[in-house]
Design an enzyme around this catalytic site. Sequence first.
Site, PDB file in Angstrom:
ATOM      1  N   ASP A 438       1.091  -1.063   0.031  1.00 38.57           N
ATOM      2  CA  ASP A 438      -0.219   0.233  -0.191  1.00 38.57           C
ATOM      3  C   ASP A 438       1.037   1.388  -0.057  1.00 38.57           C
ATOM      4  OD1 ASP A 438      -2.088   1.541   0.418  1.00 38.57           O
ATOM      5  OD2 ASP A 438      -1.836   1.742   2.259  1.00 38.57           O
ATOM      6  N   LYS A 439       0.341   2.329  -0.409  1.00 37.27           N
ATOM      7  CA  LYS A 439       1.112   3.533  -0.327  1.00 37.27           C
ATOM      8  C   LYS A 439       0.877   4.392   1.008  1.00 37.27           C
ATOM      9  CE  LYS A 439      -0.494   7.264  -1.996  1.00 37.27           C
ATOM     10  NZ  LYS A 439      -0.288   8.344  -1.158  1.00 37.27           N
ATOM     11  N   LYS A 604      -8.583  17.829 -13.232  1.00 40.32           N
ATOM     12  CA  LYS A 604      -7.248  17.670 -12.604  1.00 40.32           C
ATOM     13  C   LYS A 604      -7.008  19.225 -12.371  1.00 40.32           C
ATOM     14  CE  LYS A 604      -5.122  14.013 -15.056  1.00 40.32           C
ATOM     15  NZ  LYS A 604      -4.219  13.550 -15.963  1.00 40.32           N
ATOM     16  N   GLY A 733      -5.285   3.328  -3.343  1.00 37.89           N
ATOM     17  CA  GLY A 733      -6.483   4.080  -4.000  1.00 37.89           C
ATOM     18  C   GLY A 733      -6.503   5.635  -3.970  1.00 37.89           C
ATOM     19  N   ASP A 734      -5.251   5.975  -3.911  1.00 37.83           N
ATOM     20  CA  ASP A 734      -4.876   7.428  -4.253  1.00 37.83           C
ATOM     21  C   ASP A 734      -4.913   7.866  -5.714  1.00 37.83           C
ATOM     22  OD1 ASP A 734      -4.807  10.162  -3.476  1.00 37.83           O
ATOM     23  OD2 ASP A 734      -3.012   9.263  -2.047  1.00 37.83           O
ATOM     24  N   ARG A 814      -6.077   4.373  -7.831  1.00 38.23           N
ATOM     25  CA  ARG A 814      -7.390   4.424  -7.972  1.00 38.23           C
ATOM     26  C   ARG A 814      -8.084   2.939  -7.823  1.00 38.23           C
ATOM     27  NH1 ARG A 814      -8.665   8.683  -6.088  1.00 38.23           N
ATOM     28  NH2 ARG A 814     -10.808   8.534  -6.569  1.00 38.23           N
ATOM     29  N   ASN A 843      -8.789  -0.857   4.372  1.00 33.25           N
ATOM     30  CA  ASN A 843      -8.603  -1.272   2.863  1.00 33.25           C
ATOM     31  C   ASN A 843      -7.807  -2.218   2.584  1.00 33.25           C
ATOM     32  OD1 ASN A 843      -6.793   0.982   3.272  1.00 33.25           O
ATOM     33  ND2 ASN A 843      -6.769   1.157   1.011  1.00 33.25           N
ATOM     34  N   ASP A 844      -6.882  -2.585   3.208  1.00 29.47           N
ATOM     35  CA  ASP A 844      -5.770  -3.531   2.798  1.00 29.47           C
ATOM     36  C   ASP A 844      -5.866  -4.863   3.247  1.00 29.47           C
ATOM     37  OD1 ASP A 844      -4.184  -1.371   1.595  1.00 29.47           O
ATOM     38  OD2 ASP A 844      -3.625  -0.948   3.688  1.00 29.47           O
TER      39      ASP A 844
END
Length: 1115
Positions: A438-439, A604, A733-734, A814, A843-844
């Site tokens: 994950d980030k 954006k 998810g970013d 995403r 979420n992980d």
Amino acid sequence: MPQTHTTRSYGGIQDCTGESVRMHAAVDGDFEADESQYLLSDTDTETRTVKMTGSQKLCCLSYCIRNCCSRLWDGLVSCVMRRRQLTARSVHIGEQAKEKFPPNVICNQKFNIITFIPRVLFEQFRMFLNLFFLIMAISQFIPELRIGYLYTYWTPLSVVVAVTMIREAWDDIRRRQRDNEVNQQRYTKITKHGGQVSITSSNIKVGDLIFVEKDQRVPADMVFLRTTETTGTCFVRTDQLDGETDWKLRLTIPTTQKLETNEELFNIDATVYAEKPQKDIHNFIGTFTKDDTNTEESLGVENTVWAGTVVASGRLLGVVVYTGAETRAVMNNSSPRSKIGLLDIEVNNLTKLLFVAVAVMTTVMMCLKGFGGPWYRYFFRFLLLFSYIIPISLRVNLDVGKAFYSWVMQRDKEVPGLMVRSTTIPEELGRITYLLSDKTGTLTQNEMVFKVLHLGTVAYGMDTFDEVATHLHTFYNKESSSGSSSGAQATPTRMRRTVVTRVNEAVKALALCHNVTPVTEDNPSQEGVQEEDNAAIDNTSEGNVNSVVYQASSPDEVALVRWTESVGLSLIHRNLTTLTLRPPTGGPLTYTVLQIFPFTSETKRMGIIVKEAHTGEIVLYMKGADTVMAGMVEYNDWLQEECTNLAQKGLRTLVVARKVLTQEQYTHFEQRYNAAKMSVTERGSRVAAVVESLECDLELLCLTGVEDKLQTNVKQTLELLRNAGMKIWMLTGDKLETATCIAKSSRLVSPNQSIHIMGDVSTRREAHLELNALRRKSDTALIIKGDALETCLQYYEHELMDLAVQCPSVVVCRCSPTQKAVVVRLIQHHTRKRTAAVGDGGNDVSMIQAADAGIGIVGKEGKQASLAADFSIDQFQHILRLFLVHGRNSYKRSAALSQFVIHRGLILSTIQAIFSSIFYFSSVALYQGFLLVGYATIYTNMSVFSLVLDLDVSPAIALSYPELYKDLVKGRSLSYKTFFIWVLISIYQGGVLMYGAMLLFEDELIHVVSISFTSLILTELLMIGLTVRTWHILMVVALFLSLAMYVISIAFMHYFDMDFILSKDFFWKVVVITLVSCLPLYILKFLQRKFTPPTYSKLEELNTFGSTGFTQRQP
């Protein structure tokens, strides 16, 4: 019609070849096709009239029985489980739903009180080793087949199963305790007549009206009705759901927010309609209907709060629409599974080979003995005699070894906070090929830091921001002395301005162009904020500004506003219509918010139109990605170059610009904008076209650089993991831009490495073109969005995975929680390699549970991932030691232990086979009773198990040379090659021991037993010395203790002749046989290490005898 190989299928019944022919509808929905294409043609009439043979009838009858049983079982399971269909629901506000919905409980348990014993036994006896010994143990109840005492078979098997059940029960009890902590959290529920009751999360039902306090977890999926915030809005943190730390703005239903009291909710006749439960966390379709007035309002995701999110501001009241298994959070999580390590699978395959060896030896013995008489009895007795080739103690040793490895890991002072929550797969840490991370919160710290302000001709960094503060102070001092409250239009836009003016314009733009709301800690409600702000303005010197907390949907925006505050221009108040700033000197600056154009992944960029209260100046401020803003601002020669420079440093860049509007221009725009919003058809494109008419010829103000701080030693850790041969994927998810920046700053993508971005892909043709473009590139990192991944997997799954696994690194942005788990399974399926997943948020969880080794990080996003993981750590950098040191040791030790235990059984069976061959193929055991039990327990087991203390390389060497890890992934420590080497060793030693004893004994057969068994014990103990690479004091103690136990037990056993044992003949014969069996192997090992030493031994010598200038690389 479908073809069969030999016989036809009758009436859709399976034919005798195993091919199943069923009548089905036409492909692609062609339901009007002629039915003759599914039936036998006229030319096959004779085939239909052929009489079925006996075998065909038997086959068809068998199929019918199996089909009926299968359907009955499915019906029984369906009845017992009572699987509920997901349906939409209408919830009447103030009334509890009459339908039955799932209970609102969190359950991460694998078992319950009913399924525990059956499931654990199934998991145990699906392993061939345990199943084989279960059959052997059961056979000992038959007197004709019994060859020893019952305890010699049932005791080891019972110990194996008991150890496993205790371990699984302990792990599941801890999961239950963690679940109860969540399920027992208390919430306030509104009842009729204005009452309030406190209930636990597990007792919440659909239709309940529940209060959720600030910083409290939302217990179920709810529609947002009311809040203490007068604006009718609140922020929620969704990092446990989608991994994004950005706070999300949620809106109440206007009708319910306008009510005077909460009790009036029971008096209005209103219904909330909610669609059937979905996995999609970004969308929701619902309606709010007030039946008495027949009015209806649409509800979207902005009107909901999902379970697992946390309220960040105010106190909210919501009506529960989904509970338990139907909530978005649970639907995106996969159920926990029992993980089986690769080493266990390999050992299981080797035991199957050993069974084949047992069957072959038994068959050979029977062929030589002959099949006369009760041959089946002899066959089974031989099978039992040779069954020691498959050692039941192997499972016990491996399971206890796993528990020991887990204990060692948790006591490692170099990895504080390490918790092993699953003790079944420590060896998996030494076999990982793909690491999926994950980030947010895993690679980064969730802390944004403003780093650079670039004005084109001058740039300011961390060490020169005080100059910015000085310029602002100078500017507002000048304005105050001139009697003006704002310098917004002191200098015309197109004229050349001083640095002081340019700095002011840039900082003011950053202070205005955002969606940040300041909230005081003492009073989270917006009521009275203006009065508090006025008091704060009057008492600036007292430092009241520090009590303000900024809420926003983006951490970037919070970083920008905090920076403007640090240089002297503070945001002190905001509501839906006004913004108030406090400059370094003078009174507050008030702006009216005329329009806001929010940021979207498509545009954006975001914009805001404000009107300055004192001067009446109307200004459009915009900020966004350089890719879209470059075409909107006036010509310049520095923007693109500086954006590239900042991006290479891993900074997230934003281009800030403005446009001054006249009153006439804005009035004309507002008319067209409102008309576009009222359009029934193509509303989105019409609104976008009107906004774009303003977004041209913007005045470029500045370029900003914001850093998302990385976790400690992330760059070094990723580099060493790549050197260890791991391929690292980042699943987040970013947004695409954020993920790209972090991939660069963390060095997941090398600075000189090209990147292929697979953005918006919605059709098969677009997917085909993108894959072709990726195929033409080499050594390219892949960055792909979640929806593009979905499209490519739909049409080109194999092609995408073939290309992705060849990329040095992959980033999926995403990405939903379900997609993360899907990616893990795809890698496992297409590569057959072992995967590890690391994350820190709810979420992980799905990804962690799907991976072969799941690692959770205890961080700012809570402990949900840590609790669901197999291993829990505090920092990402600790993963290096987890893999390279503990993973290596666990795998190497278990490999050596399993092979030695197999050798111990092989050598015993070889001796038995030779004995039976010499004595007319007799099915009598050479070593009986306690000799067999003692051989595998007190005589050798302590010394054999001491191999779990062995160490091939020191932790320092393993961390300094991560390339050593590559050999572990290849599985060379436990392979068919090493297995057959140990088989040859066992045959050689067994032959030497048995034939040596037969040649050297003189009088009685009992001397053969004493000579060969004593030599066998000594051989096993000496072979441990051949296997050990680094001696430990406990190994030496175990060796001498085992030998002492054997010597002492001889005096109490009737199997040996004590006079012969005490004679010199016994001593020299045992010594000679033992030396012949072991000395050649020691010589071979010495020659091998001298002429072809392994890599790790060379490194150890370098570390020990190398130059004094040798410097160890630190991770």
